[in-house]
Design a protein around this motif. Structure first.
Motif, mmCIF file in Angstrom:
data_model
loop_
_atom_site.group_PDB
_atom_site.id
_atom_site.type_symbol
_atom_site.label_atom_id
_atom_site.label_comp_id
_atom_site.label_asym_id
_atom_site.label_seq_id
_atom_site.Cartn_x
_atom_site.Cartn_y
_atom_site.Cartn_z
ATOM 1 N N LEU A 1 10.242 33.288 51.931
ATOM 2 C CA LEU A 1 10.508 34.725 51.885
ATOM 3 C C LEU A 1 9.497 35.308 50.906
ATOM 4 O O LEU A 1 9.489 34.941 49.731
ATOM 5 C CB LEU A 1 11.940 34.992 51.392
ATOM 6 C CG LEU A 1 12.266 36.446 51.028
ATOM 7 C CD1 LEU A 1 12.280 37.337 52.260
ATOM 8 C CD2 LEU A 1 13.603 36.539 50.293
ATOM 9 N N ASP A 2 8.636 36.189 51.406
ATOM 10 C CA ASP A 2 7.596 36.761 50.533
ATOM 11 C C ASP A 2 8.015 38.149 50.070
ATOM 12 O O ASP A 2 8.115 39.078 50.871
ATOM 13 C CB ASP A 2 6.265 36.821 51.292
ATOM 14 C CG ASP A 2 5.135 37.324 50.401
ATOM 15 O OD1 ASP A 2 5.385 37.551 49.192
ATOM 16 O OD2 ASP A 2 4.012 37.483 50.922
ATOM 17 N N LEU A 3 8.266 38.267 48.765
ATOM 18 C CA LEU A 3 8.701 39.559 48.220
ATOM 19 C C LEU A 3 7.555 40.298 47.542
ATOM 20 O O LEU A 3 7.762 41.337 46.910
ATOM 21 C CB LEU A 3 9.854 39.347 47.228
ATOM 22 C CG LEU A 3 11.163 38.809 47.817
ATOM 23 C CD1 LEU A 3 12.212 38.654 46.725
ATOM 24 C CD2 LEU A 3 11.691 39.711 48.919
ATOM 25 N N GLY A 4 6.360 39.730 47.665
ATOM 26 C CA GLY A 4 5.196 40.303 46.980
ATOM 27 C C GLY A 4 4.997 41.782 47.258
ATOM 28 O O GLY A 4 4.658 42.546 46.362
ATOM 29 N N CYS A 5 5.258 42.194 48.501
ATOM 30 C CA CYS A 5 4.991 43.596 48.851
ATOM 31 C C CYS A 5 5.996 44.553 48.207
ATOM 32 O O CYS A 5 5.804 45.760 48.242
ATOM 33 C CB CYS A 5 4.975 43.762 50.363
ATOM 34 S SG CYS A 5 6.456 43.179 51.155
ATOM 35 N N TYR A 6 7.071 44.036 47.615
ATOM 36 C CA TYR A 6 8.025 44.897 46.910
ATOM 37 C C TYR A 6 7.778 44.873 45.403
ATOM 38 O O TYR A 6 8.552 45.408 44.625
ATOM 39 C CB TYR A 6 9.470 44.477 47.212
ATOM 40 C CG TYR A 6 9.728 44.430 48.704
ATOM 41 C CD1 TYR A 6 9.872 45.610 49.432
ATOM 42 C CD2 TYR A 6 9.754 43.209 49.386
ATOM 43 C CE1 TYR A 6 10.059 45.569 50.805
ATOM 44 C CE2 TYR A 6 9.946 43.161 50.751
ATOM 45 C CZ TYR A 6 10.094 44.345 51.462
ATOM 46 O OH TYR A 6 10.266 44.310 52.819
ATOM 47 N N GLY A 7 6.717 44.168 45.010
ATOM 48 C CA GLY A 7 6.400 44.038 43.591
ATOM 49 C C GLY A 7 5.306 44.989 43.171
ATOM 50 O O GLY A 7 4.963 45.922 43.909
ATOM 51 N N PRO A 8 4.748 44.763 41.985
ATOM 52 C CA PRO A 8 3.660 45.608 41.509
ATOM 53 C C PRO A 8 2.466 45.537 42.460
ATOM 54 O O PRO A 8 2.303 44.543 43.169
ATOM 55 C CB PRO A 8 3.290 44.984 40.157
ATOM 56 C CG PRO A 8 4.456 44.170 39.761
ATOM 57 C CD PRO A 8 5.094 43.706 41.024
ATOM 58 N N VAL A 9 1.665 46.575 42.468
ATOM 59 C CA VAL A 9 0.492 46.615 43.342
ATOM 60 C C VAL A 9 -0.369 45.371 43.079
ATOM 61 O O VAL A 9 -0.539 44.962 41.940
ATOM 62 C CB VAL A 9 -0.343 47.887 43.032
ATOM 63 C CG1 VAL A 9 -1.497 48.023 44.024
ATOM 64 C CG2 VAL A 9 0.538 49.114 43.056
ATOM 65 N N ASP A 10 -0.857 44.775 44.139
ATOM 66 C CA ASP A 10 -1.753 43.615 44.046
ATOM 67 C C ASP A 10 -1.112 42.400 43.379
ATOM 68 O O ASP A 10 -1.812 41.610 42.755
ATOM 69 C CB ASP A 10 -3.035 43.959 43.262
ATOM 70 C CG ASP A 10 -3.789 45.098 43.912
ATOM 71 O OD1 ASP A 10 -3.663 45.249 45.140
ATOM 72 O OD2 ASP A 10 -4.485 45.844 43.190
#
Ligand SMILES: [Zn+2]
Length: 431
Positions: free
Chosen positions: A352-361
């Motif tokens: 599950l990739d939550l990166g896109c809900y985190g800080p930019v980049d």
């Protein structure tokens, strides 16, 4: 607990030196132990320590919990936490360490405990030693039963743990059905309070809000996190706490501002769907983090306009926890009643990739599912169960009964709380 093990190793090292000295027939004062001998011995010690850890070794974990009267909510949550590896290991290791500490050491720690400048790690051990009547040791005990290497008991009775918990949280007294998510929050909070490394820093009501206008978002967030950690710092925080960022944009003056809140779970709304069927976890996350318009009555004060203005608000994850608890908010409270959504929400078991809900980049932030708490039935007549993963696959935990399940049986419209652990394969830099 690096401090506590440090104390242990130091003590053992001292003992080892004495042994070496006596075996060589040397006087302590004249002992000249070469570095390599010390190094080898120390490595030996570490290996012994490691082996001892192995000895603590655990059973299959496939042990049920007795229902002692409407306690399926407790059983399901405890099974989920019990299969959250980092918390399990911590709990089991603590009970193991209790036995290793002598009364003298406890006394020593008592001295340290009373002095104001206390090395944080010693708290935990001390509290575990002196407070057998508190939920933490009782919780550890339940977990020890569940992971007993002999698998002797096929069912563990959580009565003692539950009664201690109810004593600590009177809200849960009585034998009525409780909400699993609510119980989880109270339990984590209670466990945290007991093992807080900074128990003497009192929360002093409303503190003056700091202005960070000149800081970058990441600096502002880090400052807020540091402030939190000054009062609330425990293994529970290490594992379960993250930071949520809420960014506001004033529609009148275009001023941007951020607030940061600590979270122990993400409570996600479930998008409404017609008869078309299910939704995905990603859609729930998208809805959660979607920009929301706030009218004057519901918006906070704009710092620049100095009044309530129309604004937009957006939530994002500023800091990712090791274990992310995702609550699928199936219950909606209206003015007259509570209703339950039985929409099927599909969710990934791995990556599950939550990166896109985190800080930019911030790049990919990957999680693997380790447990699911399910709710079957209606608002008033419900039943909680759990599906948990261990080294040999997944099992279905229904109070005292435990049965293996295949991965394709895990996703149902009863999924209520999901426990995801950060996967080890990635080394994502936290911003
Ligand atoms: Zn404004």
């Amino acid at each position: 607990m690096p401090g506590a093990s440090g104390v242990n190793v130091e003590g053992s090292c001292d003992a080892l030196c004495r042994t070496l000295v006596s075996q060589n027939g040397l006087q302590r004062e004249t002992a000249d132990i070469s570095q390599s001998v010390l190094y080898t011995s120390l490595m030996g010690l570490l290996l012994v320590a490691d082996n001892e850890k192995e000895h603590l070794s655990i059973g299959s974990g496939r042990v049920g919990l007795r229902n002692i009267g409407n306690t399926c909510f407790l059983n399901a949550v405890v099974q989920c936490l019990s299969h959250t590896r980092s918390l399990r290991d911590y709990s089991l290791l603590m009970s193991y360490r209790d036995e290793k500490f002598s009364k003298e050491e406890a006394k020593l720690m008592e001295g340290m405990f009373l002095s104001p400048a206390v090395p944080s790690a010693s708290y935990c051990v001390f509290i575990f030693l002196i407070a057998p009547g508190l939920p933490v040791p009782a919780f550890s005990q339940v977990l020890s039963g569940l992971w007993d290497v002999n698998d002797g008991d096929t069912v563990v009775n959580p009565r003692q743990f539950y009664s201690m918990f109810k004593e600590a949280v009177p809200y849960f007294s009585g034998y009525s059905q409780q909400d699993a998510q609510e119980f989880l929050r109270f339990l984590l909070d209670k466990l945290h309070t007991e093992i807080n490394r900074r128990p003497y820093i009192r929360r002093t009501g409303k503190e003056p809000e700091q202005k960070f206008a000149r800081f970058r978002i990441s600096e502002e967030a880090a400052a807020m996190w540091k402030k939190h950690m000054e009062r609330d710092d425990s293994r529970i925080v290490d594992l379960f706490s993250g930071q949520l960022r809420s960014s506001l944009h004033c529609s009148v003056c275009s001023h941007y501002s951020n607030t940061f809140d600590v979270f122990c779970d993400l409570s996600l709304p479930i998008p409404k769907r017609g008869s078309a069927g299910g939704v995905t976890l990603r859609e729930c996350l998208d809805l959660f983090s979607q920009e929301e318009k706030l009218d004057k009555d519901n918006s906070p004060m704009c710092e620049r306009c100095n009044r309530h203005t129309e604004c937009t608000k957006r939530l994002s994850i500023q800091r990712f926890p090791q274990v992310i608890v995702i609550h699928l908010n199936r219950f909606t409270t209206s003015r007259w009643s509570i209703s339950k959504s039985t929409v099927y929400v599909s969710f990934p078991l791995t990556d599950l990739d939550l990166g896109c809900y985190g800080p930019v980049d911030c790049g990919p932030v990957l999680y693997d599912l380790c447990a699911i708490c399910n709710h079957a039935g209606t608002v008033n007549m419900g039943h909680y169960t759990a599906c948990c993963s261990d080294e040999n696959g997944w099992c279905f935990y229904n109070d005292s009964s435990v049965t293996p399940v295949s991965e394709n049986q895990l996703q149902t419209n009863q999924a209520y709380v999901l426990f995801y652990q950060r996967s080890n394969s990635t080394t994502t830099v936290r911003k």
